[in-house]
Every structure is written in C-alpha cells, then in structure tokens.
Design a protein around this motif. Sequence first.
Motif, short mmCIF file in Angstrom:
data_model
loop_
_atom_site.label_atom_id
_atom_site.label_comp_id
_atom_site.label_asym_id
_atom_site.label_seq_id
_atom_site.Cartn_x
_atom_site.Cartn_y
_atom_site.Cartn_z
N ARG A 1 0.82 -1.21 0.00
CA ARG A 1 0.00 0.00 0.00
C ARG A 1 0.86 1.27 0.00
NH1 ARG A 1 -4.69 -1.78 -1.67
NH2 ARG A 1 -4.96 0.47 -1.79
N TYR A 2 2.08 1.15 -0.45
CA TYR A 2 3.00 2.30 -0.44
C TYR A 2 2.39 3.51 -1.16
CZ TYR A 2 7.08 5.13 -1.72
OH TYR A 2 7.94 6.17 -1.92
N ARG A 3 1.70 3.29 -2.27
CA ARG A 3 1.18 4.40 -3.05
C ARG A 3 0.12 5.19 -2.28
NH1 ARG A 3 -3.23 3.49 -7.45
NH2 ARG A 3 -4.81 2.35 -6.27
N ASP A 4 -0.58 4.54 -1.32
CA ASP A 4 -1.57 5.26 -0.51
C ASP A 4 -0.93 6.39 0.28
OD1 ASP A 4 -3.27 3.33 -1.42
OD2 ASP A 4 -3.49 2.29 0.49
N PHE A 5 0.29 6.12 0.76
CA PHE A 5 0.96 7.05 1.65
C PHE A 5 1.97 7.96 0.94
CE2 PHE A 5 -0.26 3.35 4.14
CZ PHE A 5 -0.85 3.91 5.26
N ASN A 6 2.29 7.65 -0.29
CA ASN A 6 3.32 8.40 -1.01
C ASN A 6 2.72 9.67 -1.58
OD1 ASN A 6 5.81 8.99 -2.20
ND2 ASN A 6 5.24 7.94 -4.11
N VAL A 7 2.51 10.66 -0.72
CA VAL A 7 1.80 11.87 -1.12
C VAL A 7 2.73 13.07 -1.33
CG1 VAL A 7 -0.32 11.13 0.04
CG2 VAL A 7 1.34 12.55 1.28
N ARG A 8 4.00 12.94 -1.03
CA ARG A 8 4.91 14.07 -1.21
C ARG A 8 4.93 14.58 -2.65
NH1 ARG A 8 6.44 17.85 1.94
NH2 ARG A 8 7.30 16.43 3.49
N PRO A 9 4.95 13.71 -3.65
CA PRO A 9 4.93 14.23 -5.03
C PRO A 9 3.69 15.07 -5.34
CG PRO A 9 5.64 11.94 -5.02
CD PRO A 9 5.13 12.24 -3.63
N VAL A 10 2.58 14.80 -4.64
CA VAL A 10 1.34 15.55 -4.87
C VAL A 10 1.37 16.87 -4.11
CG1 VAL A 10 -1.18 15.49 -4.66
CG2 VAL A 10 0.08 13.37 -5.16
N ALA A 11 1.81 16.83 -2.86
CA ALA A 11 1.80 18.02 -2.01
C ALA A 11 2.93 18.99 -2.34
CB ALA A 11 1.88 17.62 -0.54
N GLY A 12 4.04 18.48 -2.82
CA GLY A 12 5.19 19.33 -3.06
C GLY A 12 6.10 19.38 -1.85
N SER A 13 7.22 20.03 -2.01
CA SER A 13 8.26 20.01 -0.98
C SER A 13 8.09 21.07 0.10
CB SER A 13 9.63 20.20 -1.65
OG SER A 13 9.68 21.45 -2.32
N GLY A 14 7.16 21.99 -0.07
CA GLY A 14 7.11 23.15 0.82
C GLY A 14 6.20 23.05 2.02
N VAL A 15 5.61 21.87 2.27
CA VAL A 15 4.64 21.74 3.37
C VAL A 15 5.04 20.59 4.28
CG1 VAL A 15 2.70 22.74 2.10
CG2 VAL A 15 3.16 20.28 1.91
N PRO A 16 4.68 20.67 5.58
CA PRO A 16 5.02 19.59 6.51
C PRO A 16 4.07 18.40 6.39
CG PRO A 16 3.94 21.37 7.69
CD PRO A 16 4.11 21.83 6.28
N ILE A 17 4.64 17.20 6.24
CA ILE A 17 3.86 15.96 6.22
C ILE A 17 4.54 14.98 7.17
CG2 ILE A 17 2.95 14.09 4.80
CD1 ILE A 17 3.20 15.88 2.38
N PHE A 18 3.75 14.39 8.04
CA PHE A 18 4.29 13.52 9.09
C PHE A 18 3.70 12.11 8.97
CE2 PHE A 18 5.99 17.28 10.64
CZ PHE A 18 6.77 17.07 11.77
N GLY A 19 4.57 11.12 9.22
CA GLY A 19 4.11 9.75 9.34
C GLY A 19 3.44 9.53 10.68
N ASN A 20 2.98 8.30 10.91
CA ASN A 20 2.15 8.04 12.07
C ASN A 20 2.27 6.58 12.49
OD1 ASN A 20 0.11 7.84 13.97
ND2 ASN A 20 -1.55 8.31 12.57
#
Length: 352
Positions: free
Chosen positions: A117-136
């Motif tokens: 299910r890696y693609r479910d969580f691989n959202v950095r390419p969508v959000a871009g590099s300028g915002v904070p995204i955290f795992g859980n």
Amino acid sequence: MSEPSPVQLPGAVSNDPTAPGRKEDHIELAFDSQVDHGTLDDRFDYEPLLAAHPATGSLPPINWGDHTMRAPLWVSSMTGGTEKAFTINHNLARAVGEFGLGMGLGSCRSLLYDDHRYRDFNVRPVAGSGVPIFGNLGAAQVQHLIDQGQLGMIPQLIDALDLDGLIVHVNPLQEWLQPEGDRFTVAPIVTIRTLIEELPELPLIVKEVGQGMGPASLRALLELPLLALDTAANGGTNFSKLELFRSDDLARSAYGGLVRAGHSATEMVRQINGLTMDDTLTVRCQNLIVSGGVQGFLDGYYLTEIATLPAIYGQASAFLRHAREDYDSLHRYVASQIRGLELAKAYLHPRR
C-alpha cells in the motif's frame, strides 16, 4: 402632471440590474433570518469598525519545523491501507500543497512489513516540498520496535516517504476495545522518552485518538522536546467508540461508558495554559495542535488565539467528508475555512 425624473447622483451608475432581485430576497428572507439572542456566540467581541475587509492570503505565516505554513490548519491523521485511502490521501495532499497547510498520515504500521500500500501514503509528489507531512505510528508499535531492536525502521520509513517527522498516537482505550488490538506492556510515556533518546533528531508529535488527555499526561509531554502536542480531544472522531461499533453487543454494553471519558479541546487548552505558567515546569514542547471537536474556523480561531503556546488547529472528519471523491468539493471547503479565518481575525476579538 408629468412624473418627476429620477434623482441622479453625481457619478452614480444609472442602472443596477441586481437591485430588484436583491431587495426582493431581503424582504422574503427577513423573517427567516431572525437570530435568538440565546444562541449568540459569547466567545468573541465583534468589532466592525476597526478593520477593512481582509485581503485574500492575509493570514500571518506560521513557522513549523523546517517549513512555513500559510494557514494554521492541520489535516489530522485519518486513513491508509485501503483502496479508498489512495483517493482520500492524494486529494488531501493536493489541498495541503495548494493552500500551504500541514498533514499527518494515517497509521503507517503496514509499511514497516509490506510495501503493497505504499502508493496510498506516497503523497509528497502531490503536495510538493514546501509543506510539513508527518508519518504516524501507534505507541504499541513503537514499543514493539524498541523491544525488537528495530527502531532504525522509523528513519527508513521517513526517508522512503520523504516525510518531515513522526506522529505517535497514544491509544490505550482504543487498543483495549479493538478486537485485534495490541496490549501495552510499557507505559506510553516511557516508550516516547525512549524514542526521543534513541532518535533525538527525529521531529516528533504526540497525540491521543479522540479521548484527550488529563493534566498529568499533558505535564509529562510538555516537558519533552516535541515539535508539537496534539490534543485529539473528546468531542470529534473517537476511535474507542469506532472500535465498539466493530464489537459485539456485550462489549458495547460493558464498555460503552468509556467513550464518554476524557477531556474537551477547550478544557485541554486551558489546562495547558495553566501548566505553562507553572514555574516548576520546564516547557520544552514547541507547539500545540488543537484537535477533537473542532467544527470549523470559529472553533479553531478561538482555541488557537487563547492558547499560550504557538498553536494551529486540526480537523479530520470534515476533511474526510470532502476528500472521498471530489477534489473540487475539498478545494471549496478549505478555501471557505481560510477565508473565514481571515474574516474572524479582522473582526472578532476572543474573550479570554
């Protein structure tokens, strides 16, 4: 006698085509627009004289770790590991990138053992590099990694998804009520302290999952070098209650009262404010995420404004409702929340 000519003010537009319809609306809707004084929101003083209408994009920037957020709005952790999660997470990530928000992923536990299910969580390419995204990850899972000498898997997970840090969710009641739940063998505060000692450079957020936390737990977390404490208060999505829906009638009857235990977001913010004024406490936690029962921008604005720690607010179910299929719906929702925050900041002064 001829009819008098209409008055023409200097510079006036001679024809306002919207006027008749607008005035008709006012007449028809006036009786439905009465507000009961008993329902007035007593959290604010409304000051209509002191500001012009705010410009779009006028909220002050927020420093958040290595990033700057453009609005104090956090997409709280929700889901992962299902086909629906792919659409939800990618819609959310798109909005986070477009509006300059922050985001927590749903539980990433499955990725420690299987990349299906890696693609479910691989959202950095969508959000871009300028915002904070955290795992859980859950506290029980972190403790399992500690016990197995596998904490190194956490930095690997962070690197694989190009994330900014980790959220640890502390959920003893949810785990107890979940039919397939884990059992805590160590107090979560011990697990969190060990994680910080072993991975001191890892930006860390700690949250509950819909019950909130009392003052002793809040004190213990405020003493730690966390990027943020997330209230995840009782009043919004409650994962203990969610698990009861998955249980049988006997469990629902026996444990149903537990879902009403806990603390509201307002109560927790005021408790944290009091603790930060305690001279015996060294506050090392940098920020606060106010979540749990935050229904919209008025709740978020009030609670972040009265907080003594730098604060943003988080929502889950409201985002989920709009993110399931249609990005346009989500876009309009986020835009309305941010515009509401701008209006609130201009005209509403919180009563503390």
